[in-house]
Enzyme design. Structure first.
Site, PDB file in Angstrom:
ATOM      1  CB  THR A  13      39.293 -30.962 -41.667  1.00  0.00           C
ATOM      2  OG1 THR A  13      40.432 -30.165 -42.174  1.00  0.00           O
ATOM      3  CG2 THR A  13      40.126 -32.007 -40.777  1.00  0.00           C
ATOM      4  CD  GLN A 276      49.269  -3.861 -38.744  1.00  0.00           C
ATOM      5  OE1 GLN A 276      50.359  -4.511 -38.239  1.00  0.00           O
ATOM      6  NE2 GLN A 276      49.385  -3.601 -39.958  1.00  0.00           N
TER       7      GLN A 276
HETATM    8  N1  ASP Z   1      42.094 -27.070 -45.095  1.00  0.00           N
HETATM    9  C1  ASP Z   1      40.831 -27.396 -44.529  1.00  0.00           C
HETATM   10  C2  ASP Z   1      39.633 -26.334 -44.847  1.00  0.00           C
HETATM   11  O1  ASP Z   1      39.474 -25.367 -44.659  1.00  0.00           O
HETATM   12  C3  ASP Z   1      41.011 -27.107 -42.803  1.00  0.00           C
HETATM   13  C4  ASP Z   1      39.846 -27.542 -42.116  1.00  0.00           C
HETATM   14  O2  ASP Z   1      38.968 -27.857 -42.444  1.00  0.00           O
HETATM   15  O3  ASP Z   1      40.099 -27.443 -40.762  1.00  0.00           O
HETATM   16  O4  ASP Z   1      38.719 -26.951 -45.624  1.00  0.00           O
END
Ligand code: ASP
Length: 339
Positions: A13, A276
């Site tokens: 992200t 868990q």
């Molecule tokens: N879907 C993204 C990833 O893991 C989420 C993130 O980067 O926070 O690449």
């Protein structure tokens, strides 16, 4: 030695931009993005840096152990040219990669900081900026000789971290080990918790990887033991992680389940017992419902996170095969377990 750090940009992200199908990575854009959004990266207090951008840039949900190996190998190959490494990575599987890189790099004597963000740097309100600046500062911290996650104002040991929150900026926790540091008014490192320095003669080595067929089977009240029996009978599996209740307990009267464990053992499958529960450890002798697993040869994973356990099993198997795994589970490689 160079005062520079190396930023390994794998995706996630942090560097994404809005696209037609939602956020997506944009090739070759990170340097511009950093210069535009964090001009302070040029400040004298921060180390200068080079960027190694991966192609393709990945959402970390698409990563496999081959990507873990690539990151470890790149750190190994650039090791002598940089004082530290910042790995920009998606949050979804960051704890798996950070654990694996810690296991794959033997003899690490420099900081490897994993970071990312929940909101992309391109957005006005984001957590990327703080995470990045703190990571840059930590990447030249000489006492830090291990793989860590710097995220949401916390510094966590990679092999102890889990993603616990999909929504908040404090996305990671280290349930069974205290944070190695905090990013507050001061950048505070709890030095007494860090891994000790290596012996002089220790040289960095990167281990190889082979991917076994590994299965995770979470128990729940009323689960079908027959399903596990079927899987064991029909699939070519080498290792099964049983995610059990409480301190490592399982139903002692589920006949099909117990049969599955026995048949699996005859086939040479290795079973591992991980609780868990988010916090706490497997205590194989505490309850009759736990002892039944011990009698069937199921090995305890103690207080390891799921992420550390999966990557440790893969790394141990890759290094010396299945027969090495029990010994690996009973040793502490880089602070991942308390017995
Ligand atoms: N879907 C993204 C990833 O893991 C989420 C993130 O980067 O926070 O690449």
């Amino acid at each position: 030695m160079s005062e520079k750090i190396l930023v390994i940009y794998t995706g996630g992200t942090i560097g994404m931009v809005p696209g037609e199908k939602g956020y997506e990575p944009k090739k070759g854009y990170l340097k511009t993005l950093l210069a535009e959004r964090i001009p302070e990266l040029k400040a004298r207090e921060l180390p200068s840096f080079d960027v190694l951008e991966y192609s393709p840039l990945l959402d970390s949900s698409n990563m496999t152990p081959w990507d873990w190996f690539k990151i470890a190998k790149d750190i190994y190959e650039h090791y002598s040219s940089y004082q530290g490494f910042v790995v920009l990575h998606g949050t979804d599987t960051m704890a798996y990669t950070a654990s694996a890189v810690a296991f794959l790099l033997q003899g690490l004597g420099k900081p490897v900081i994993f970071t990312g963000s929940q909101i992309p740097l391109i957005e006005t309100r984001n957590d990327a900026r703080e995470n990045l600046i703190a990571s840059f500062l930590l990447a030249r911290e000489k006492d830090l000789k291990e793989v860590v996650i710097c995220f949401g104002n916390k510094l966590l040991r990679g092999v102890r971290a889990s993603k616990v929150d999909a929504d908040s900026f404090a996305a990671f926790a280290s349930p069974n080990f205290p944070p190695l540091g905090e990013v507050g008014i001061e950048l505070k490192i709890n030095k007494e918790l860090l891994l000790p320095p290596l012996r002089e003669e220790c040289k960095l080595r990167v281990k190889q990887i082979t991917i076994p067929n590994l299965l995770i089977f979470p128990l729940f009240p009323g689960f079908s033991g027959e399903t596990l029996e079927q899987l064991i009978a029909t699939q070519d599996v080498q290792m099964v992680i049983l995610e059990t209740f409480g301190s490592g307990n399982a139903p002692e009267d589920n006949k099909a389940f117990l049969r599955a464990l026995e048949k699996g053992r005859e086939k040479g499958i290795l079973f591992v017992n991980r609780t868990q529960c988010l916090k706490g450890k497997v205590r194989p002798q505490a309850y009759a419902t736990g002892q039944v697993l011990t009698h069937l040869g199921v090995l305890p994973a103690w207080d390891m996170t799921r992420e550390a356990l999966v990557s440790k099993l893969i790394c141990a198997y890759s290094e010396k095969g299945l027969s090495f795994v029990p010994r690996a589970l009973n040793s502490n490689w880089c602070g991942e377990v308390t017995f």
